[in-house]
Design a protein around this motif. Sequence first.
Motif, short mmCIF file in Angstrom:
data_model
loop_
_atom_site.label_atom_id
_atom_site.label_comp_id
_atom_site.label_asym_id
_atom_site.label_seq_id
_atom_site.Cartn_x
_atom_site.Cartn_y
_atom_site.Cartn_z
N PRO A 67 54.14 -11.43 41.84
CA PRO A 67 53.25 -12.59 41.75
C PRO A 67 53.99 -13.89 41.41
N THR A 68 55.03 -13.79 40.60
CA THR A 68 55.81 -14.98 40.25
C THR A 68 56.51 -15.55 41.47
N HIS A 69 57.10 -14.68 42.29
CA HIS A 69 57.78 -15.15 43.50
C HIS A 69 56.77 -15.77 44.47
N LEU A 70 55.61 -15.14 44.61
CA LEU A 70 54.57 -15.70 45.48
C LEU A 70 54.12 -17.07 44.98
N ARG A 71 53.98 -17.19 43.68
CA ARG A 71 53.56 -18.47 43.11
C ARG A 71 54.57 -19.57 43.43
N GLU A 72 55.84 -19.27 43.27
CA GLU A 72 56.88 -20.27 43.52
C GLU A 72 56.87 -20.72 44.97
N PHE A 73 56.74 -19.77 45.89
CA PHE A 73 56.75 -20.14 47.31
C PHE A 73 55.48 -20.90 47.67
N ALA A 74 54.34 -20.45 47.13
CA ALA A 74 53.07 -21.12 47.42
C ALA A 74 53.08 -22.56 46.93
N ALA A 75 53.66 -22.78 45.75
CA ALA A 75 53.71 -24.14 45.20
C ALA A 75 54.56 -25.04 46.09
N ALA A 76 55.61 -24.47 46.67
CA ALA A 76 56.48 -25.27 47.53
C ALA A 76 55.78 -25.65 48.83
N ILE A 77 55.14 -24.67 49.49
CA ILE A 77 54.51 -25.00 50.78
C ILE A 77 53.27 -25.86 50.59
N GLN A 78 52.68 -25.83 49.39
CA GLN A 78 51.55 -26.71 49.13
C GLN A 78 51.97 -28.17 49.18
N MET A 79 53.25 -28.44 48.90
CA MET A 79 53.76 -29.80 49.02
C MET A 79 53.56 -30.33 50.44
N LEU A 80 53.78 -29.46 51.42
CA LEU A 80 53.59 -29.87 52.81
C LEU A 80 52.10 -29.98 53.14
N GLY A 81 51.31 -29.03 52.63
CA GLY A 81 49.88 -29.06 52.89
C GLY A 81 49.23 -30.32 52.36
N ASP A 82 49.68 -30.77 51.20
CA ASP A 82 49.11 -31.99 50.61
C ASP A 82 49.36 -33.21 51.48
N ARG A 83 50.45 -33.19 52.25
CA ARG A 83 50.77 -34.31 53.14
C ARG A 83 50.37 -34.04 54.59
N GLN A 84 49.70 -32.91 54.82
CA GLN A 84 49.25 -32.55 56.17
C GLN A 84 50.41 -32.44 57.16
N ILE A 85 51.53 -31.92 56.69
CA ILE A 85 52.67 -31.66 57.57
C ILE A 85 52.58 -30.21 58.03
N PRO A 86 52.45 -29.95 59.32
CA PRO A 86 52.33 -28.57 59.79
C PRO A 86 53.57 -27.75 59.47
N LEU A 87 53.34 -26.49 59.12
CA LEU A 87 54.41 -25.54 58.84
C LEU A 87 54.17 -24.29 59.68
N VAL A 88 55.19 -23.90 60.45
CA VAL A 88 55.12 -22.66 61.23
C VAL A 88 56.16 -21.71 60.68
N MET A 89 55.74 -20.50 60.28
CA MET A 89 56.63 -19.49 59.72
C MET A 89 56.56 -18.22 60.56
N VAL A 90 57.72 -17.64 60.84
CA VAL A 90 57.76 -16.30 61.44
C VAL A 90 58.31 -15.33 60.41
N THR A 91 57.93 -14.06 60.54
CA THR A 91 58.41 -13.05 59.60
C THR A 91 59.84 -12.65 59.94
N GLY A 92 60.63 -12.44 58.88
CA GLY A 92 61.97 -11.94 59.04
C GLY A 92 62.04 -10.47 58.68
#
Length: 241
Positions: A67-92
């Motif tokens: 959950p801690t790792h998920l929180r850290e990543f979620a907080a980072a991508i929320q930075m883009l969401g707040d500015r409405q910058i699209p993010l495309v992710m593929v699974t590795g």
Amino acid sequence: MPISILHCADTHLGVETYGRTDPATGLNTRLQDFSNSLRFTFQTAIDEEVDLVVFAGDAFRTCDPTPTHLREFAAAIQMLGDRQIPLVMVTGNHDAPVSFGKASSIDIFRTLGDSCIHVIENPTLIDIHTSGGPVQVACLPWLHRSRLLANPAFEGRGETDTTAALAATAHREIDRLAGQIDTRRPAILLAHAALSDATLSGTERTATLGRDPTLPTGAVARPEFDYVALGHIHRYQNLNP
């Protein structure tokens, strides 16, 4: 009108080698290093006002992040969401579970209701509307062995045959995606894959040699794609100067 893109990959949140517990936060210092680097990357996208961010796989060290790792990543991508910058992710390969059909480590982000976040787990072509105009993103996530091994036709095949079959499958998928491209509009290939011409880092030479399906550079350096954004190899390089 030109389209500006930020391309990143392989953050591997959860690696704690050589770290220690930070008494001020209770977090491992290596997790903080990786998280701060990811935030710096996305802040750069915001500062440069890019139109699109593409993430080429391996967000986490394992397919079952804490959950801690998920929180850290979620907080980072929320930075883009707040500015409405699209993010495309593929699974590795580190994001995808070994068992076919189970959720990946980044699958949860598709359920958050943010229309700017696109999580792709199967080869597909998607249209992204950006502030700079439409962009086509041909997505090739990591093709896990379990996808083939679930097919009775591959029962009993050895590792060499399976690896070759995966490479052939990836090649066919790229051909299929390229055939769907509208060449009048910008197009990107976003893939988590190994190329035979790539220069590996020291640890990767022993960890991946002979085990990963590899593609020739010509398989991805196609005229239909204006840019090819790759992940998996942990060494920055331009294979198509």
